[in-house]
Design a protein around this motif. Structure first.
Motif, PDB file in Angstrom:
ATOM      1  N   ARG A 264      29.317  40.752 -15.507  1.00  0.00           N
ATOM      2  CA  ARG A 264      28.176  39.956 -15.151  1.00  0.00           C
ATOM      3  C   ARG A 264      26.758  40.898 -15.390  1.00  0.00           C
ATOM      4  N   SER A 265      27.012  42.429 -15.355  1.00  0.00           N
ATOM      5  CA  SER A 265      25.870  43.141 -15.420  1.00  0.00           C
ATOM      6  C   SER A 265      25.738  43.520 -16.767  1.00  0.00           C
ATOM      7  N   ALA A 266      26.424  42.936 -17.696  1.00  0.00           N
ATOM      8  CA  ALA A 266      26.356  43.288 -19.135  1.00  0.00           C
ATOM      9  C   ALA A 266      26.822  44.915 -19.383  1.00  0.00           C
ATOM     10  N   GLN A 267      27.833  45.496 -18.465  1.00  0.00           N
ATOM     11  CA  GLN A 267      28.279  46.948 -18.652  1.00  0.00           C
ATOM     12  C   GLN A 267      29.640  46.579 -19.269  1.00  0.00           C
ATOM     13  N   LEU A 268      29.647  46.096 -20.487  1.00  0.00           N
ATOM     14  CA  LEU A 268      30.811  45.428 -21.064  1.00  0.00           C
ATOM     15  C   LEU A 268      32.086  46.527 -21.264  1.00  0.00           C
ATOM     16  N   ASN A 269      31.689  47.436 -21.852  1.00  0.00           N
ATOM     17  CA  ASN A 269      32.554  48.494 -22.051  1.00  0.00           C
ATOM     18  C   ASN A 269      33.329  49.001 -20.923  1.00  0.00           C
ATOM     19  N   ARG A 270      32.815  49.041 -19.597  1.00  0.00           N
ATOM     20  CA  ARG A 270      33.428  49.318 -18.365  1.00  0.00           C
ATOM     21  C   ARG A 270      34.380  48.259 -18.124  1.00  0.00           C
ATOM     22  N   ALA A 271      33.791  46.884 -18.068  1.00  0.00           N
ATOM     23  CA  ALA A 271      34.472  46.016 -17.886  1.00  0.00           C
ATOM     24  C   ALA A 271      35.677  45.766 -18.608  1.00  0.00           C
ATOM     25  N   LEU A 272      35.809  46.165 -19.999  1.00  0.00           N
ATOM     26  CA  LEU A 272      36.873  46.131 -20.918  1.00  0.00           C
ATOM     27  C   LEU A 272      38.058  47.081 -20.583  1.00  0.00           C
ATOM     28  N   ARG A 273      37.526  48.335 -20.093  1.00  0.00           N
ATOM     29  CA  ARG A 273      38.583  49.255 -19.608  1.00  0.00           C
ATOM     30  C   ARG A 273      39.315  48.867 -18.429  1.00  0.00           C
ATOM     31  N   LEU A 274      38.779  48.463 -17.523  1.00  0.00           N
ATOM     32  CA  LEU A 274      39.281  47.891 -16.378  1.00  0.00           C
ATOM     33  C   LEU A 274      40.135  46.684 -16.449  1.00  0.00           C
ATOM     34  N   LEU A 275      39.749  45.881 -17.202  1.00  0.00           N
ATOM     35  CA  LEU A 275      40.600  44.618 -17.532  1.00  0.00           C
ATOM     36  C   LEU A 275      41.896  44.930 -18.351  1.00  0.00           C
ATOM     37  N   GLU A 276      41.428  45.828 -19.250  1.00  0.00           N
ATOM     38  CA  GLU A 276      42.755  46.130 -20.100  1.00  0.00           C
ATOM     39  C   GLU A 276      43.652  47.094 -19.148  1.00  0.00           C
ATOM     40  N   GLU A 277      43.185  47.551 -18.371  1.00  0.00           N
ATOM     41  CA  GLU A 277      44.202  48.432 -17.189  1.00  0.00           C
ATOM     42  C   GLU A 277      44.780  47.371 -16.597  1.00  0.00           C
ATOM     43  N   LEU A 278      44.288  46.731 -16.111  1.00  0.00           N
ATOM     44  CA  LEU A 278      44.645  45.390 -15.146  1.00  0.00           C
ATOM     45  C   LEU A 278      46.011  44.785 -15.885  1.00  0.00           C
ATOM     46  N   LEU A 279      45.612  44.440 -16.834  1.00  0.00           N
ATOM     47  CA  LEU A 279      46.664  43.675 -17.800  1.00  0.00           C
ATOM     48  C   LEU A 279      47.890  44.438 -18.145  1.00  0.00           C
ATOM     49  N   GLU A 280      47.574  45.815 -18.480  1.00  0.00           N
ATOM     50  CA  GLU A 280      48.890  46.619 -18.595  1.00  0.00           C
ATOM     51  C   GLU A 280      49.785  46.649 -17.312  1.00  0.00           C
ATOM     52  N   GLU A 281      49.361  46.398 -16.155  1.00  0.00           N
ATOM     53  CA  GLU A 281      50.203  46.461 -15.047  1.00  0.00           C
ATOM     54  C   GLU A 281      50.521  45.164 -14.649  1.00  0.00           C
ATOM     55  N   SER A 282      49.868  44.100 -14.829  1.00  0.00           N
ATOM     56  CA  SER A 282      50.381  42.966 -14.911  1.00  0.00           C
ATOM     57  C   SER A 282      49.886  41.732 -15.667  1.00  0.00           C
ATOM     58  N   ALA A 283      50.521  41.481 -16.817  1.00  0.00           N
ATOM     59  CA  ALA A 283      50.228  40.707 -17.932  1.00  0.00           C
ATOM     60  C   ALA A 283      50.326  39.050 -17.485  1.00  0.00           C
TER      61      ALA A 283
END
Length: 320
Positions: A264-283
Motif C-alpha cells: 500500500r505504501s509502494a515499497q514494492l520490492n519489500r512487499a515482493l520479498r515477504l510475499l515470496e517468502e510466505l508462499l515458500e512456506e505455504s503455497a
C-alpha cells in the motif's frame, strides 16, 4: 478506575473538559494522551490575531459554531471557561505547535507518573490559555516544567526525549478511533467532547461496570496496525508493526500485514520479498497469491503476475 484524556493542549475544550471531569468525579485517575487539532501549526508560533484575519481561517472556524461568528464563539467559550473557574482573562494569543508540549507531558508520566503528568498538562494549558504564552517556545516549556516540580523535564526534552512515545501514541489514538479533542476513554469505552459533569458521571458509571477482555499486548498492537492500514495509513501501520517484526520475526500474521503495508505504501520490492517468502512456506494461501500477483503487476512483471492471479481466483473465486 483510570481515565485517559486524549486531547490537544491548544484545544480550549481540553482544559474545560478536565475541569468538568474533576467535578464529575475527583477520585478517578487521569492519564493524558496526545491529539493534534492543528498538526500543520508552524514550528515558529504566529500571533493568533494575524491568523484570525485570514478569510480561510474565518470560514473554517464558522463551521465549528454555524450560528455564531468566530468572535462570538470565542466569547462563548471564554464565558464557559470562567464558569469552570479558569479565570477572567482567557484566550490564546498564539497559533503554536503543541508537539513539544505533548513530549513534555509524556516525559512527565514516565518520570513521575500520572499525578505529575496532570500537573504539567495543567501548567501547559494555563500558559497557553490564561497567561497567553507561546507554548512552542522552549523557554516557556522550561518555566512550566520547573513550576510543576519537573525540573528534569526540560533537559530531557532538549535531548529529544518523548519523540518516539508521542508519535506512537498519536498512531495509537488514530487506530483506536479517537477523532476529537477531548475524548475520554475508560475500560474500552469512550466519550467524545467536553460534556457537562452529569454526562461525564453517567459515562464513568457505565465504564465502571464494564469488564473488557484483556488481550495480549502483541494482539492489540497487531489489530491497531491493521486499523491504520484500513484507514489508509500504511506508514503508520509499519511504525506500529516495527516492535512485532523485531520480537516475532517469524509470525505469519505479522509478516503478511507488513507485506500489505509495504504494498500500500509502494515499497514494492519489500512487499515482493515477504510475499515470496510466505508462499515458500505455504503455497495454498489464495490471498497471498493475489497480492503477490498485484505486486508483480505494479513492478511491470506481467508475465509472472498472471499465474498467481489466476491461481488465487481458482482457489478462492470471490477474489477473481
Amino acid at each position: 478506575m483510570r481515565v485517559e484524556i486524549w486531547a490537544d493542549v491548544v484545544c480550549p475544550w481540553a482544559y474545560i473538559g478536565r475541569r468538568r471531569l474533576a467535578r464529575a468525579d475527583g477520585s478517578v485517575g487521569v492519564v493524558w494522551r496526545p491529539y493534534r487539532i492543528d498538526p500543520s501549526a508552524p514550528a515558529v508560533a504566529e500571533p493568533l490575531a494575524e491568523v484570525l484575519r485570514d478569510p480561510r481561517v474565518d470560514e473554517a472556524l464558522r463551521s465549528c459554531a454555524p450560528h455564531l461568528t468566530p468572535a462570538q464563539n470565542r466569547d462563548r467559550v471564554a464565558g464557559i471557561a470562567r464558569e469552570e473557574g479558569l479565570g477572567d482573562r482567557w484566550g490564546a494569543a498564539w497559533r503554536a505547535s503543541s508537539h513539544d508540549a505533548h513530549r513534555l507531558i509524556a516525559l512527565a508520566e514516565e518520570a513521575g507518573g500520572p499525578e505529575l503528568q496532570d500537573v504539567v498538562a495543567e501548567g501547559v494549558m494555563d500558559a497557553h490559555f490564561v497567561r497567553a504564552r507561546d507554548i512552542s517556545d522552549p523557554r516557556v516549556l522550561e518555566e512550566v516544567a520547573v513550576a510543576s516540580g519537573f525540573a528534569d523535564g526540560f533537559p530531557l526534552l532538549a535531548a529529544g526525549g518523548g519523540e518516539e512515545r508521542v508519535r506512537e501514541l498519536l498512531l495509537t489514538g488514530r487506530a483506536d478511533g479517537v477523532r476529537t479533542s477531548p475524548t475520554l476513554v475508560a475500560r474500552g469505552t469512550s466519550l467524545a467532547g467536553a460534556h457537562e459533569p452529569g454526562v461525564i458521571r453517567d459515562f464513568l458509571t457505565e465504564a465502571s461496570r464494564r469488564r473488557p477482555r484483556e488481550l495480549p499486548a502483541e494482539v492489540v498492537r497487531l489489530r491497531r496496525a491493521e486499523s491504520l492500514l484500513d484507514q489508509g495509513d500504511p506508514l503508520g501501520a509499519l511504525d506500529l508493526l516495527r516492535p512485532l517484526r523485531e520480537e516475532h520475526a517469524r509470525d505469519r500474521n505479522v509478516r503478511f500485514l507488513a507485506a500489505r503495508a509495504y504494498y500500500r505504501s509502494a515499497q514494492l520490492n519489500r512487499a515482493l520479498r515477504l510475499l515470496e517468502e510466505l508462499l515458500e512456506e505455504s503455497a495454498d494461501d489464495a490471498y497471498t497469491h493475489l497480492l503477490l500477483g498485484r505486486t508483480l503487476q505494479r513492478l511491470g512483471r506481467h508475465g509472472e503476475a498472471g499465474p498467481h492471479i489466476r491461481l488465487a481466483a481458482v482457489m478462492d473465486p470471490p477474489l477473481a
